[in-house]
Design a protein around this motif. Structure first.
Motif, PDB file in Angstrom:
ATOM      1  N   PRO A 287      43.108  43.585  49.222  1.00  0.00           N
ATOM      2  CA  PRO A 287      42.559  42.328  48.689  1.00  0.00           C
ATOM      3  C   PRO A 287      42.468  42.301  47.165  1.00  0.00           C
ATOM      4  N   TYR A 288      42.264  43.463  46.545  1.00  0.00           N
ATOM      5  CA  TYR A 288      42.215  43.486  45.077  1.00  0.00           C
ATOM      6  C   TYR A 288      43.580  43.161  44.480  1.00  0.00           C
TER       7      TYR A 288
ATOM      8  N   ARG B  51      44.491  39.570  43.618  1.00  0.00           N
ATOM      9  CA  ARG B  51      43.920  38.939  42.433  1.00  0.00           C
ATOM     10  C   ARG B  51      44.560  39.444  41.148  1.00  0.00           C
TER      11      ARG B  51
ATOM     12  N   TYR C  13      47.500  36.004  40.655  1.00  0.00           N
ATOM     13  CA  TYR C  13      46.968  35.136  41.698  1.00  0.00           C
ATOM     14  C   TYR C  13      47.829  33.905  41.954  1.00  0.00           C
ATOM     15  N   LEU C  14      48.857  33.711  41.153  1.00  0.00           N
ATOM     16  CA  LEU C  14      49.753  32.581  41.422  1.00  0.00           C
ATOM     17  C   LEU C  14      50.675  32.909  42.590  1.00  0.00           C
TER      18      LEU C  14
ATOM     19  N   VAL D 217      54.061  26.543  39.153  1.00  0.00           N
ATOM     20  CA  VAL D 217      52.897  26.495  38.268  1.00  0.00           C
ATOM     21  C   VAL D 217      53.316  26.694  36.826  1.00  0.00           C
TER      22      VAL D 217
ATOM     23  N   ARG E 122      44.139  30.001  51.792  1.00  0.00           N
ATOM     24  CA  ARG E 122      45.164  29.189  51.160  1.00  0.00           C
ATOM     25  C   ARG E 122      45.938  29.955  50.092  1.00  0.00           C
ATOM     26  N   MET E 123      45.179  30.662  49.281  1.00  0.00           N
ATOM     27  CA  MET E 123      45.787  31.129  48.040  1.00  0.00           C
ATOM     28  C   MET E 123      45.896  32.652  47.995  1.00  0.00           C
ATOM     29  N   LEU E 124      44.771  33.322  48.190  1.00  0.00           N
ATOM     30  CA  LEU E 124      44.772  34.776  48.131  1.00  0.00           C
ATOM     31  C   LEU E 124      44.848  35.276  49.565  1.00  0.00           C
TER      32      LEU E 124
ATOM     33  N   CYS F 167      41.578  33.203  39.226  1.00  0.00           N
ATOM     34  CA  CYS F 167      42.161  32.569  40.413  1.00  0.00           C
ATOM     35  C   CYS F 167      41.511  31.226  40.707  1.00  0.00           C
TER      36      CYS F 167
ATOM     37  N   ILE G  73      42.960  28.231  39.090  1.00  0.00           N
ATOM     38  CA  ILE G  73      44.163  27.667  39.713  1.00  0.00           C
ATOM     39  C   ILE G  73      43.754  26.780  40.886  1.00  0.00           C
ATOM     40  N   GLU G  74      42.735  27.231  41.624  1.00  0.00           N
ATOM     41  CA  GLU G  74      42.273  26.410  42.740  1.00  0.00           C
ATOM     42  C   GLU G  74      41.597  25.136  42.220  1.00  0.00           C
TER      43      GLU G  74
ATOM     44  N   MET H   2      42.685  23.518  39.716  1.00  0.00           N
ATOM     45  CA  MET H   2      43.805  22.607  39.472  1.00  0.00           C
ATOM     46  C   MET H   2      44.153  21.854  40.751  1.00  0.00           C
TER      47      MET H   2
ATOM     48  N   PHE I  33      33.389  40.895  44.755  1.00  0.00           N
ATOM     49  CA  PHE I  33      33.626  42.296  45.134  1.00  0.00           C
ATOM     50  C   PHE I  33      34.011  43.151  43.931  1.00  0.00           C
ATOM     51  N   TYR I  34      33.856  42.603  42.749  1.00  0.00           N
ATOM     52  CA  TYR I  34      34.045  43.412  41.544  1.00  0.00           C
ATOM     53  C   TYR I  34      32.705  43.966  41.103  1.00  0.00           C
TER      54      TYR I  34
ATOM     55  N   CYS J  28      36.321  32.816  48.007  1.00  0.00           N
ATOM     56  CA  CYS J  28      37.125  33.610  47.082  1.00  0.00           C
ATOM     57  C   CYS J  28      38.598  33.343  47.307  1.00  0.00           C
ATOM     58  N   PRO J  29      39.172  32.304  46.743  1.00  0.00           N
ATOM     59  CA  PRO J  29      38.491  31.227  46.021  1.00  0.00           C
ATOM     60  C   PRO J  29      37.942  30.199  46.998  1.00  0.00           C
TER      61      PRO J  29
END
Lengths: 565, 180
Positions: free
Chosen positions: A236-237, A240, A243-244, A287, A323-325, B38, B41-42, B44, B110-111, B133-134
């Motif tokens: 998971p790290y 990030r 992240y695009l 992007v 969705r993203m990560l 991150c 971007i979300e 956006m 988580f950081y 997240c996000p």
């Protein structure tokens, strides 16, 4: 192997037998030569590698801390020879307080990498022009990646660093009014940086005379976090970092761990990774182009690009829930399997993506404002690009036909048809054109991969690497024990170290992992593709208009998460 | 001959000035996206055409703190960034609100690390936290709607502070004399 013998022989011939204390071949890569050398010889060996062996790329410099050894510190260098696909890793063990000769006179890329190694690990480089902190803030005390620095020890910073340029010599012939210099501070919160960069510039009129780029505003300690988590918890790290295009980082990291363990993932999982990688590449480039066009005043393109991102997000969401990560890959395979419905939807998305790419093409490529802003700006010569360690679209825009998917194919990229676009102008417009063409090629790749994807499992069948299916965990004592052991102990790769690399959206994404045989990585170093690219930024924008610096920053596609980690 | 309509029959309604001002404020939030990572971007995507935050009247994104009243902290705040965030917040005119978007801004996420601020509440006062997240764009929307409810009631800390200052001016005393 023969190549390595020859290399070692010649180095020993010129520097003496004691110059190299150990020679190995890299794990999982027969083209990689690992040499342990004395610290005083580093620069001579680097000069030899670059000058006579054509190792033109300095890929990475990092430090490793071994508190239990006599020589507690180790500087690790990665060199790359593109023509012969050879890699060399130099390891330079030395004691606390000793310094290593700086490679800045040999490679321009060494500048920022050495600053980072100094900041994180406290390595000293003799002859470096400006050995200051780069990621941590200027009031930070100690070196964060040393094993004795606690991961949770915060240090508060009360004010941003103040910059100044050394004063210029007074010239009485110059007109004071016309030559007056203005100091401008851009960022770290500025719309054009769409991230967290700070540029401190000295202007004469609109022209940048001197510039200083500061990074580290998003340094959130990926490498320290990786050392304090188990191998599978690091995935998971990695999302990030860039992240695009999160799935690409997942795949890059998992591939490194898989190579370290020595397993090959099933064909179906490879194809799923290819599909996700290429979809991510498309949305990353979208992007990049979308935000650059916003900075240039073309808001419409941004809406077009982001609408398509949503479509791809929906595909990711169907597959893994976010969705993203995505955190979609696992060590030993992938998490979610694709079905016919997903394939059908994906084909539909690719169709609309192609339409959007054509639309963006019509909006921008022949647009006079766009051409005026992009052509000829942000020029980096090919020699400089190589010396700075450019990879990915920015290197291909400088006329170098290099793509790891073609040069050193991984997964099934060699069985899929695609072209590598190369442009020679090396300006922002060339970078834009490379990205546009790459998106089209990625569409082709996804379509082929969907047509060719074989049936079969999506994870390897090894209870020490992959969690058993949930249904079995609840009904079968063996599976329950496997699950328990894997969660408690983690994946335990054998002792060793590996540098694994994939072609991410911005270039070569490398992971250097040192394993000590436990469930936690001993050291993880990411080679982020943006880092060397952005290290050339000061030189690139100096002498140009300040407005062009914005376009250059956009087309370098610097992602703060990956740059600062 | 046309006669004037009696005032009771006119389509009018009466309100308090205060309620009217709050109503306008809540429907014309001008956000400053402090997007660092991150979540930026979300964000956006939140502004983008698919979700479109202009449905809530908060689409006039301003990058200048002087022209914004809603600070959306989207992304991890590091120790290096903390003084910058504080300065940006102080530059915004009052009344002003803060949405902490995502777990990194809210708690460090988580950081749990040496260079990450463990929640921005130690730097700026926060009106709404968004988990995730996000966070999904829907979650950000919910935060904006919740904030609008608070603003229309006039009970956010920033509004109370502004009212207090106004009161101090009217009674020509200084801020300390008006009580809490």
């Amino acid at each position: 192997m023969e190549y390595h013998f020859q290399l070692v022989h010649q180095i020993k011939e010129s520097l003496g037998d004691k110059a190299i204390t150990s020679v190995e071949t890299g794990i999982g890569n027969p083209f990689e030569c690992v040499l342990v050398v004395r610290r005083e010889d580093v620069r001579k060996i680097a000069e030899y590698l670059k000058g006579q062996r054509n190792f033109q790329y300095l890929m990475d410099i990092c430090g490793v801390h071994y508190p239990n050894r006599e020589q507690t510190l180790e500087a690790v260098y990665h060199f790359y020879n593109r023509d012969q696909k050879q890699r060399v890793r130099l390891k330079v063990p030395h004691k606390e307080g000793e310094s290593v000769p700086s490679l800045t006179p040999v490679y321009k890329a060494a500048n920022w990498f050495e600053r980072e190694a100094f900041d994180m690990m406290g390595l000293k480089f003799e002859g470096h022009p400006d050995l200051t902190r780069i990621l941590c803030h200027h009031q930070f005390v100690g070196h964060a990646l040393r094993k004795d620095y606690p991961a949770t020890q915060n240090q508060v910073c009360d004010a941003p660093e103040v910059f100044s340029f050394p004063p210029l010599p007074l010239n009485e012939d110059e007109d004071v009014l016309t030559n007056q210099r203005t100091l401008v501070n851009i960022g770290p919160s500025h719309p054009a940086t769409h991230g967290t960069f700070r540029i401190y510039a000295e202007l004469q009129g609109e022209r940048i005379m001197r510039a200083k780029a500061e990074i580290g505003y998003l340094h959130r300690c990926f490498e320290k976090m990786a050392e304090t988590h188990k191998y599978q918890q690091v995935i998971p790290y990695t999302d990030r970092l860039n992240y695009l295009s999160a799935p690409m980082n997942n795949a890059g990291y998992c591939r490194a761990v898989e190579k370290l363990i020595g397993i090959e993932i099933p064909a179906r999982a490879q194809y799923i990774r290819v599909i996700l990688n290429e979809l991510s590449r498309i949305i990353d480039h979208l992007v990049c182009i979308g935000t650059t066009s916003v900075d240039m005043g073309a808001l419409t393109t941004f809406w077009f690009c982001f609408r398509q991102r949503e479509n791809v997000y929906e595909l990711f969401e169907a597959l893994c829930g976010n969705r993203m990560l995505t955190t979609i890959t696992r060590v030993g395979g992938v998490y979610g399997d694709i079905d016919d419905e997903w394939k059908r939807r994906c084909t539909g998305v690719i169709k609309t993506l192609r339409e959007t790419i054509d639309e963006v093409d019509r909006l921008l490529t022949n647009n006079k404002i766009w051409l005026n802003r992009m052509k000829g700006t942000g020029y980096v010569s090919q020699a400089n690009a190589i010396d700075y360690g450019f990879t990915g679209p920015c290197l291909r825009a400088a006329g170098v036909d290099h793509d790891l998917r073609k040069a050193e194919p991984y997964y099934d990229y060699d069985r899929l048809e695609f072209d590598v676009p190369v442009f020679t102008d090396s300006d922002n417009f060339a970078r834009y054109m490379v990205r546009m063409e790459e998106m089209r090629q990625s569409c082709r790749l996804v379509e082929q991969a969907i047509a060719k994807i074989p049936d079969g499992p999506i994870q390897v069948n090894d209870p020490k690497i992959v969690l058993p299916p949930k249904a079995e965990v609840y009904t079968n004592i063996e599976a329950l024990m496997n699950h328990f052991m894997l969660v408690i102990n983690g994946i335990q790769p054998p002792k060793g170290e590996i540098y694994s690399y994939t072609e991410a959206a911005n270039g070569e994404l490398g992971f250097y992992i040192v394993s000590d045989g436990t469930g936690y990585p001993y050291r993880v170093k990411v080679r982020p593709p943006c880092f060397p690219i952005y290290s050339s930024f000061e030189e690139t924008i100096t002498g140009g208009q300040i407005a062009d610096a914005v376009a250059t920053l956009g087309q370098f596609n610097v992602v703060a998460g990956e740059l600062d980690r | 001959m046309k006669t004037l309509t009696p005032i009771e029959q006119l389509p009018l309604f009466t309100t308090q000035i205060k309620a009217f001002i709050n109503w306008t404020r809540k429907n014309a939030l001008w956000p400053l996206p402090f997007g660092t990572a991150c979540c930026g971007i979300e964000y956006m995507a939140v502004v983008g055409s698919h979700y479109d935050i202009s449905r809530l009247g908060a689409e006039v994104v301003r990058f200048s703190p002087r022209q914004a009243d809603l600070l959306i902290v989207a992304g991890t705040i590091t120790e290096k960034m903390a003084p910058v965030l504080r300065q940006i917040y102080e530059q915004m005119p009052e009344p002003k609100w803060v949405i902490s978007m995502g777990v990194c801004a809210s708690s460090g996420g988580f950081y749990r690390a040496y260079h990450t601020v463990q929640g921005i509440q130690s730097i700026v006062p926060v009106d709404a936290y968004v988990p995730g997240c996000p966070p999904t764009p829907e979650a950000v929307f919910q935060a904006v709607i919740k904030l609008q409810e608070k603003i229309s009631k006039g009970d956010t800390p920033s509004q109370r502070l502004v009212a207090k200052k106004k009161m101090a001016e009217l009674t020509s005393g200084n801020l300390e004399n008006t009580g809490s």
